[in-house]
Design a protein around this motif. Structure first.
Motif, PDB file in Angstrom:
ATOM      1  N   ASP A  57       0.810  -1.215   0.000  1.00 45.50           N
ATOM      2  CA  ASP A  57       0.000   0.000   0.000  1.00 45.50           C
ATOM      3  C   ASP A  57       0.847   1.270   0.000  1.00 45.50           C
ATOM      4  O   ASP A  57       0.322   2.366  -0.054  1.00 45.50           O
ATOM      5  N   GLY A  58       2.179   1.116   0.050  1.00 51.10           N
ATOM      6  CA  GLY A  58       3.082   2.256  -0.061  1.00 51.10           C
ATOM      7  C   GLY A  58       3.288   3.061   1.204  1.00 51.10           C
ATOM      8  O   GLY A  58       4.020   4.048   1.187  1.00 51.10           O
ATOM      9  N   ASP A  59       2.677   2.672   2.307  1.00 54.53           N
ATOM     10  CA  ASP A  59       2.816   3.484   3.517  1.00 54.53           C
ATOM     11  C   ASP A  59       3.915   2.993   4.456  1.00 54.53           C
ATOM     12  O   ASP A  59       4.185   3.612   5.472  1.00 54.53           O
ATOM     13  N   VAL A  60       4.560   1.873   4.129  1.00 55.29           N
ATOM     14  CA  VAL A  60       5.668   1.344   4.926  1.00 55.29           C
ATOM     15  C   VAL A  60       6.847   1.083   4.002  1.00 55.29           C
ATOM     16  O   VAL A  60       6.682   0.570   2.897  1.00 55.29           O
ATOM     17  N   LEU A  61       8.042   1.452   4.455  1.00 55.33           N
ATOM     18  CA  LEU A  61       9.275   1.236   3.705  1.00 55.33           C
ATOM     19  C   LEU A  61      10.206   0.387   4.548  1.00 55.33           C
ATOM     20  O   LEU A  61      10.376   0.641   5.740  1.00 55.33           O
ATOM     21  N   ALA A  62      10.788  -0.637   3.940  1.00 52.58           N
ATOM     22  CA  ALA A  62      11.784  -1.473   4.615  1.00 52.58           C
ATOM     23  C   ALA A  62      13.134  -1.225   3.968  1.00 52.58           C
ATOM     24  O   ALA A  62      13.231  -1.078   2.747  1.00 52.58           O
ATOM     25  N   ASP A  74       7.283   3.911   8.951  1.00 49.39           N
ATOM     26  CA  ASP A  74       5.922   4.308   8.652  1.00 49.39           C
ATOM     27  C   ASP A  74       6.087   5.639   7.924  1.00 49.39           C
ATOM     28  O   ASP A  74       6.623   6.588   8.487  1.00 49.39           O
ATOM     29  N   MET A  75       5.691   5.714   6.679  1.00 44.71           N
ATOM     30  CA  MET A  75       5.975   6.900   5.867  1.00 44.71           C
ATOM     31  C   MET A  75       5.296   8.150   6.411  1.00 44.71           C
ATOM     32  O   MET A  75       5.717   9.251   6.126  1.00 44.71           O
ATOM     33  N   ALA A  76       4.275   7.986   7.232  1.00 38.70           N
ATOM     34  CA  ALA A  76       3.624   9.147   7.832  1.00 38.70           C
ATOM     35  C   ALA A  76       4.246   9.524   9.172  1.00 38.70           C
ATOM     36  O   ALA A  76       4.200  10.674   9.580  1.00 38.70           O
ATOM     37  N   GLY A  77       4.856   8.544   9.880  1.00 36.89           N
ATOM     38  CA  GLY A  77       5.291   8.825  11.232  1.00 36.89           C
ATOM     39  C   GLY A  77       6.756   8.624  11.558  1.00 36.89           C
ATOM     40  O   GLY A  77       7.180   8.917  12.653  1.00 36.89           O
TER      41      GLY A  77
END
Length: 164
Positions: A57-62, A74-77
């Motif tokens: 969903d694109g909201d997490v990056l590893a 967490d791309m927002a936090g």
């Protein structure tokens, strides 16, 4: 931050991107060629980042590093979690399963790890015997198979649930 038609330092402008010929115009599908850096995420104590992947969903990056750690943002936090496998010479590849519930990591020691993203626990470890390390991992379409690229010229496959 506005977009200007003036060429910027390092900008290819409207010249031919293949030949670099300022007299030729690039196809409009290649324009504009003005990438902008959105952010640079710091990896604490890292000597090199070897692999990155976004969750579906694109909201997490590893991100996988040369010290044996895998980081989740967490791309927002911001930085959300850090996974480490003691004794790993470096994590070379990362992949999310199709449900975004597992994270697979491949290391230079020839092991693949499955991390449960809900609990944060190590769910399973796979070992590619005589592999000379693993260079990447990928889940099959349904998430039932895990594939790993071996440093021995072979692709290693395991069933995620049974471990075989």
């Amino acid at each position: 931050m506005g977009v200007s038609d003036e060429p910027q330092q390092g900008d290819l402008g409207r010249s031919d991107p293949v030949r670099g010929d300022p007299g030729r115009t690039a196809p409009s599908s290649l324009l504009p060629l003005r990438p902008a850096l959105v952010a640079a995420l710091a990896v604490p104590g890292c000597r090199a980042v070897y692999a990155v992947t976004f969750g579906l969903d694109g909201d997490v990056l590893a991100a996988a590093d040369g010290n044996g750690f895998t980081y989740l943002w967490d791309m927002a936090g911001g930085l959300a979690a850090t996974f480490a496998r003691p004794g790993s010479r470096g994590v070379i590849g990362v992949a999310f399963d199709p449900d975004n519930e597992l994270l697979a990591c491949a290391d230079a020691n020839g092991r693949a790890y499955l991390w449960d993203l809900i609990s944060g626990d190590l769910a399973r470890t796979f070992t590619a015997r005589r592999s000379r390390g693993l260079n990447g991992v990928a889940f099959g379409l349904g998430g039932e198979l895990l594939a790993a690229a071996g440093g021995d010229g072979r692709v290693h496959l395991w069933h995620v649930v049974s471990g075989r």
